[in-house]
Design a protein around this motif. Structure first.
Motif, PDB file in Angstrom:
ATOM      1  N   GLY A  79       2.022   2.426 -10.344  1.00 50.75           N
ATOM      2  CA  GLY A  79       0.814   2.429  -9.529  1.00 50.75           C
ATOM      3  C   GLY A  79       0.843   3.613  -8.599  1.00 50.75           C
ATOM      4  O   GLY A  79       1.903   4.192  -8.328  1.00 50.75           O
ATOM      5  N   GLN A  80      -0.329   4.002  -8.122  1.00 46.90           N
ATOM      6  CA  GLN A  80      -0.393   5.149  -7.226  1.00 46.90           C
ATOM      7  C   GLN A  80      -0.685   4.701  -5.823  1.00 46.90           C
ATOM      8  O   GLN A  80      -1.473   3.778  -5.583  1.00 46.90           O
ATOM      9  CB  GLN A  80      -1.468   6.133  -7.703  1.00 46.90           C
ATOM     10  CG  GLN A  80      -1.012   6.987  -8.855  1.00 46.90           C
ATOM     11  CD  GLN A  80      -1.945   8.164  -9.058  1.00 46.90           C
ATOM     12  OE1 GLN A  80      -3.143   8.032  -8.888  1.00 46.90           O
ATOM     13  NE2 GLN A  80      -1.374   9.296  -9.430  1.00 46.90           N
ATOM     14  N   LEU A  81      -0.049   5.367  -4.871  1.00 42.24           N
ATOM     15  CA  LEU A  81      -0.299   5.161  -3.442  1.00 42.24           C
ATOM     16  C   LEU A  81      -0.975   6.401  -2.901  1.00 42.24           C
ATOM     17  O   LEU A  81      -0.562   7.510  -3.194  1.00 42.24           O
ATOM     18  CB  LEU A  81       0.998   4.912  -2.687  1.00 42.24           C
ATOM     19  CG  LEU A  81       1.820   3.693  -3.091  1.00 42.24           C
ATOM     20  CD1 LEU A  81       3.130   3.674  -2.289  1.00 42.24           C
ATOM     21  CD2 LEU A  81       1.050   2.416  -2.854  1.00 42.24           C
ATOM     22  N   PHE A  82      -1.991   6.184  -2.088  1.00 43.48           N
ATOM     23  CA  PHE A  82      -2.688   7.285  -1.444  1.00 43.48           C
ATOM     24  C   PHE A  82      -2.519   7.142   0.061  1.00 43.48           C
ATOM     25  O   PHE A  82      -2.312   6.044   0.579  1.00 43.48           O
ATOM     26  CB  PHE A  82      -4.177   7.269  -1.812  1.00 43.48           C
ATOM     27  CG  PHE A  82      -4.420   7.492  -3.276  1.00 43.48           C
ATOM     28  CD1 PHE A  82      -4.460   8.776  -3.787  1.00 43.48           C
ATOM     29  CD2 PHE A  82      -4.576   6.419  -4.132  1.00 43.48           C
ATOM     30  CE1 PHE A  82      -4.687   8.998  -5.139  1.00 43.48           C
ATOM     31  CE2 PHE A  82      -4.794   6.623  -5.485  1.00 43.48           C
ATOM     32  CZ  PHE A  82      -4.844   7.911  -5.994  1.00 43.48           C
ATOM     33  N   ILE A  83      -2.633   8.244   0.773  1.00 45.70           N
ATOM     34  CA  ILE A  83      -2.483   8.237   2.231  1.00 45.70           C
ATOM     35  C   ILE A  83      -3.688   7.501   2.828  1.00 45.70           C
ATOM     36  O   ILE A  83      -4.825   7.817   2.506  1.00 45.70           O
ATOM     37  CB  ILE A  83      -2.383   9.658   2.794  1.00 45.70           C
ATOM     38  CG1 ILE A  83      -1.146  10.343   2.222  1.00 45.70           C
ATOM     39  CG2 ILE A  83      -2.340   9.640   4.306  1.00 45.70           C
ATOM     40  CD1 ILE A  83      -1.037  11.806   2.597  1.00 45.70           C
TER      41      ILE A  83
END
Length: 153
Positions: free
Chosen positions: A147-151
């Motif tokens: 999964g991707q985490l964004f700021i």
């Protein structure tokens, strides 16, 4: 000079005067007005009637539920609900530092205020950092799907 009898008499008179004045100051004077015969503290019959009413209420309760009856049991307390499970920790991306292939992800776990600096391939608890780009971090939890985490802004 006075003789001793006169001195003694004068001393006794002065002492007696002092005692009378002291009693006059210290002994409370009786009030000149009279208190009403029926006041909040004087209504004995009213208080007696109220006590009898309360006693009658208690007698009704004890006749419905006798005190020394073997079947008398306390009222059951409602069962307490099971405590809610603590929330699942969440990984939050705080920032990305570095350039080109030297990037470092700044992350925080929701259950802690501590900030962690992680490189590509590092693990933190159940999370593994798979990739770090300019605006996101790809993570995998417990070896599962990525999964991707964004700021957060």
């Amino acid at each position: 000079m006075m003789d001793k009898a006169k001195e003694r008499t004068i001393g006794i008179v002065v002492f007696a005067t002092f005692c009378v004045l002291a009693l006059w100051i210290w002994i409370p004077q009786t009030p000149t007005s009279t208190a009403p015969a029926s006041g909040p503290g004087r209504d004995v019959m009213g208080r007696l009637a109220a006590s009898q009413e309360r006693l009658a209420d208690l007698i009704a309760v004890t006749s419905e539920r006798p005190l020394f009856d073997a079947t008398r049991r306390p009222v059951a307390a409602p069962e307490a609900a099971a405590p809610a499970a603590p929330p699942e920790p969440v990984l939050t991306l705080v920032g990305i530092l570095g350039i080109e292939d030297e990037k470092v992800a700044l992350v925080r776990i929701s259950t802690s205020a501590q900030l962690y600096r992680l490189n590509k391939g590092d693990t933190l608890g159940a999370w593994r950092i798979l990739d770090i780009t300019a605006n996101s971090v790809t993570v995998s939890k417990d070896g599962g799907d990525a999964g991707q985490l964004f700021i957060d802004q």
